[in-house]
Design a protein around this motif. Structure first.
Motif, PDB file in Angstrom:
ATOM      1  N   ARG A  93      -1.841  -2.032   2.421  1.00 27.61           N
ATOM      2  CA  ARG A  93      -1.936  -2.229   0.972  1.00 27.61           C
ATOM      3  C   ARG A  93      -0.549  -2.276   0.334  1.00 27.61           C
ATOM      4  O   ARG A  93      -0.257  -3.170  -0.472  1.00 27.61           O
ATOM      5  CB  ARG A  93      -2.763  -1.088   0.364  1.00 27.61           C
ATOM      6  CG  ARG A  93      -2.826  -1.079  -1.155  1.00 27.61           C
ATOM      7  CD  ARG A  93      -3.422   0.224  -1.678  1.00 27.61           C
ATOM      8  NE  ARG A  93      -2.567   1.362  -1.395  1.00 27.61           N
ATOM      9  CZ  ARG A  93      -2.867   2.621  -1.723  1.00 27.61           C
ATOM     10  NH1 ARG A  93      -4.012   2.889  -2.319  1.00 27.61           N
ATOM     11  NH2 ARG A  93      -2.037   3.597  -1.433  1.00 27.61           N
ATOM     12  N   ASP A  94       0.308  -1.345   0.710  1.00 29.73           N
ATOM     13  CA  ASP A  94       1.626  -1.271   0.085  1.00 29.73           C
ATOM     14  C   ASP A  94       2.504  -2.452   0.476  1.00 29.73           C
ATOM     15  O   ASP A  94       3.190  -3.036  -0.373  1.00 29.73           O
ATOM     16  CB  ASP A  94       2.312   0.045   0.450  1.00 29.73           C
ATOM     17  CG  ASP A  94       1.758   1.215  -0.333  1.00 29.73           C
ATOM     18  OD1 ASP A  94       1.078   0.976  -1.341  1.00 29.73           O
ATOM     19  OD2 ASP A  94       1.996   2.374   0.063  1.00 29.73           O
ATOM     20  N   TYR A  95       2.496  -2.821   1.747  1.00 26.95           N
ATOM     21  CA  TYR A  95       3.296  -3.975   2.177  1.00 26.95           C
ATOM     22  C   TYR A  95       2.772  -5.263   1.551  1.00 26.95           C
ATOM     23  O   TYR A  95       3.550  -6.135   1.148  1.00 26.95           O
ATOM     24  CB  TYR A  95       3.286  -4.100   3.706  1.00 26.95           C
ATOM     25  CG  TYR A  95       4.441  -3.400   4.369  1.00 26.95           C
ATOM     26  CD1 TYR A  95       5.732  -3.908   4.284  1.00 26.95           C
ATOM     27  CD2 TYR A  95       4.259  -2.224   5.099  1.00 26.95           C
ATOM     28  CE1 TYR A  95       6.803  -3.278   4.882  1.00 26.95           C
ATOM     29  CE2 TYR A  95       5.324  -1.575   5.709  1.00 26.95           C
ATOM     30  CZ  TYR A  95       6.592  -2.103   5.603  1.00 26.95           C
ATOM     31  OH  TYR A  95       7.658  -1.470   6.190  1.00 26.95           O
ATOM     32  N   PHE A  96       1.458  -5.392   1.485  1.00 28.29           N
ATOM     33  CA  PHE A  96       0.831  -6.599   0.939  1.00 28.29           C
ATOM     34  C   PHE A  96       1.234  -6.792  -0.522  1.00 28.29           C
ATOM     35  O   PHE A  96       1.587  -7.897  -0.947  1.00 28.29           O
ATOM     36  CB  PHE A  96      -0.681  -6.483   1.076  1.00 28.29           C
ATOM     37  CG  PHE A  96      -1.428  -7.780   0.915  1.00 28.29           C
ATOM     38  CD1 PHE A  96      -0.813  -9.005   1.118  1.00 28.29           C
ATOM     39  CD2 PHE A  96      -2.776  -7.777   0.572  1.00 28.29           C
ATOM     40  CE1 PHE A  96      -1.512 -10.200   0.977  1.00 28.29           C
ATOM     41  CE2 PHE A  96      -3.486  -8.961   0.431  1.00 28.29           C
ATOM     42  CZ  PHE A  96      -2.849 -10.170   0.630  1.00 28.29           C
ATOM     43  N   MET A  97       1.206  -5.702  -1.290  1.00 22.49           N
ATOM     44  CA  MET A  97       1.556  -5.788  -2.705  1.00 22.49           C
ATOM     45  C   MET A  97       3.048  -5.985  -2.908  1.00 22.49           C
ATOM     46  O   MET A  97       3.483  -6.909  -3.596  1.00 22.49           O
ATOM     47  CB  MET A  97       1.084  -4.534  -3.449  1.00 22.49           C
ATOM     48  CG  MET A  97       1.575  -4.432  -4.895  1.00 22.49           C
ATOM     49  SD  MET A  97       1.157  -5.838  -5.960  1.00 22.49           S
ATOM     50  CE  MET A  97      -0.601  -5.601  -6.186  1.00 22.49           C
ATOM     51  N   THR A  98       3.863  -5.130  -2.317  1.00 23.26           N
ATOM     52  CA  THR A  98       5.291  -5.122  -2.636  1.00 23.26           C
ATOM     53  C   THR A  98       6.071  -6.258  -1.982  1.00 23.26           C
ATOM     54  O   THR A  98       7.100  -6.692  -2.524  1.00 23.26           O
ATOM     55  CB  THR A  98       5.926  -3.777  -2.239  1.00 23.26           C
ATOM     56  OG1 THR A  98       5.754  -3.559  -0.822  1.00 23.26           O
ATOM     57  CG2 THR A  98       5.283  -2.624  -3.007  1.00 23.26           C
ATOM     58  N   SER A  99       5.591  -6.753  -0.841  1.00 24.19           N
ATOM     59  CA  SER A  99       6.330  -7.806  -0.139  1.00 24.19           C
ATOM     60  C   SER A  99       5.847  -9.206  -0.479  1.00 24.19           C
ATOM     61  O   SER A  99       6.617 -10.161  -0.402  1.00 24.19           O
ATOM     62  CB  SER A  99       6.241  -7.604   1.385  1.00 24.19           C
ATOM     63  OG  SER A  99       6.827  -6.384   1.768  1.00 24.19           O
ATOM     64  N   ILE A 100       4.564  -9.334  -0.843  1.00 28.93           N
ATOM     65  CA  ILE A 100       4.015 -10.670  -1.071  1.00 28.93           C
ATOM     66  C   ILE A 100       3.428 -10.832  -2.472  1.00 28.93           C
ATOM     67  O   ILE A 100       3.858 -11.694  -3.249  1.00 28.93           O
ATOM     68  CB  ILE A 100       2.946 -11.017  -0.009  1.00 28.93           C
ATOM     69  CG1 ILE A 100       3.572 -11.007   1.394  1.00 28.93           C
ATOM     70  CG2 ILE A 100       2.325 -12.380  -0.300  1.00 28.93           C
ATOM     71  CD1 ILE A 100       2.592 -11.279   2.515  1.00 28.93           C
ATOM     72  N   ILE A 101       2.451 -10.010  -2.814  1.00 31.54           N
ATOM     73  CA  ILE A 101       1.691 -10.266  -4.045  1.00 31.54           C
ATOM     74  C   ILE A 101       2.541 -10.101  -5.301  1.00 31.54           C
ATOM     75  O   ILE A 101       2.545 -10.982  -6.172  1.00 31.54           O
ATOM     76  CB  ILE A 101       0.445  -9.356  -4.123  1.00 31.54           C
ATOM     77  CG1 ILE A 101      -0.509  -9.694  -2.985  1.00 31.54           C
ATOM     78  CG2 ILE A 101      -0.263  -9.548  -5.463  1.00 31.54           C
ATOM     79  CD1 ILE A 101      -1.760  -8.822  -2.956  1.00 31.54           C
ATOM     80  N   PHE A 102       3.265  -8.989  -5.430  1.00 34.18           N
ATOM     81  CA  PHE A 102       4.019  -8.766  -6.664  1.00 34.18           C
ATOM     82  C   PHE A 102       5.109  -9.830  -6.877  1.00 34.18           C
ATOM     83  O   PHE A 102       5.129 -10.487  -7.936  1.00 34.18           O
ATOM     84  CB  PHE A 102       4.639  -7.370  -6.699  1.00 34.18           C
ATOM     85  CG  PHE A 102       5.392  -7.086  -7.975  1.00 34.18           C
ATOM     86  CD1 PHE A 102       4.720  -6.637  -9.107  1.00 34.18           C
ATOM     87  CD2 PHE A 102       6.766  -7.290  -8.056  1.00 34.18           C
ATOM     88  CE1 PHE A 102       5.409  -6.404 -10.290  1.00 34.18           C
ATOM     89  CE2 PHE A 102       7.464  -7.056  -9.227  1.00 34.18           C
ATOM     90  CZ  PHE A 102       6.774  -6.609 -10.352  1.00 34.18           C
ATOM     91  N   PRO A 103       6.021 -10.048  -5.910  1.00 33.16           N
ATOM     92  CA  PRO A 103       7.058 -11.067  -6.170  1.00 33.16           C
ATOM     93  C   PRO A 103       6.484 -12.469  -6.328  1.00 33.16           C
ATOM     94  O   PRO A 103       6.979 -13.250  -7.149  1.00 33.16           O
ATOM     95  CB  PRO A 103       7.978 -10.963  -4.939  1.00 33.16           C
ATOM     96  CG  PRO A 103       7.205 -10.229  -3.910  1.00 33.16           C
ATOM     97  CD  PRO A 103       6.249  -9.348  -4.627  1.00 33.16           C
TER      98      PRO A 103
END
Length: 247
Positions: A93-103
């Motif tokens: 969840r954290d990698y998915f959000m911070t590395s891909i979804i948010f940017p």
């Protein structure tokens, strides 16, 4: 990772529920729109091209992310914090959000509204936008940015000591999506109208600007995380050190 209070968990569960409902509503209302019968071939092609739009990608990714986040918080609320399965899900969840979804979401929303204010024809033929409900652009390009920012604000995180894995994942995603754009371009189906106008020099500049903006939003999120959750982690570490000294 810091365990959240019951109040924060309840707030996040409500937020995730609302985000999921919003995305499902958007899918139900927008996906069935059919442009394939339009007389203008530049418009009819969007029945295929729309699946290659970055907007489609990040909204579908959020539709995957938010149910996972909801599930993790629901399990935490029920006291199931330390299971291996939940630890793996939280890490994903954290990698998915911070590395891909948010940017990706912030870059896409920023780019969309910048181009929209300059000339919507740089994104797509104006006839394409006539097929969409009046609220669709804000649903897809405004609410999305607010949604991912709220996740960064509400979910306790800590800036990683090594940011390279996250950056590598982000750049890998950019490379995959860039290949999709390139293949579509060579197949005679430009995903965005501006690529019809670009020469190779403009393409290189576009890639450089894209990576720069991506990097900006990637590091911006960690600045926000440090600003909001940094002291919480410092206090936790102090308490842990004090307990170890007493023992």
């Amino acid at each position: 990772m810091i365990r959240s209070s019951d109040l924060l968990l309840n707030v996040r569960l409500c937020y995730y529920g609302a985000a999921i409902s919003h995305l499902v509503f958007a899918v139900i209302m927008i996906i069935p729109i059919d442009m394939s019968q339009d007389e203008d071939p530049r418009v009819s092609v969007y029945s295929r091209v729309r699946w290659k739009l970055i907007t489609c990608w990040f909204n579908l990714m959020m539709l995957t992310y938010f149910p996972i986040a909801f599930y993790c918080d629901l399990k935490e609320k029920r006291g199931e914090w330390g299971t291996k399965r939940l630890k793996r899900l939280r890490k994903f969840r954290d990698y998915f959000m911070t590395s891909i979804i948010f940017p990706t979401t912030m870059y896409a929303d920023f780019s969309f509204w910048t181009l929209w204010m300059k000339d919507p024809e740089l994104i797509a033929p104006m006839a394409v936008f006539k097929y969409l409900p009046y609220w669709a652009q804000h649903t897809l390009h405004t609410v999305s940015g607010v949604a991912v920012l709220m996740d960064i604000l509400l979910l306790p995180r800590r800036r990683p000591t090594n940011v390279i894995p996250g950056l590598a994942l982000m750049l890998a995603f950019c490379s995959v999506y860039g290949c999709v754009l390139l293949i579509s371009q060579f197949n005679g189906e430009p995903v965005y109208s501006l690529f019809i106008l670009f020469g190779w020099l403009e393409v290189i500049m576009f890639v450089a600007i894209t990576i720069t903006v991506y990097m900006f939003f990637h590091f911006l999120q960690w600045y926000i995380v440090e600003l909001i959750w940094g002291k919480t982690y410092e206090d936790k570490n102090k308490n842990t050190l004090q307990k170890s000294k007493l023992n």
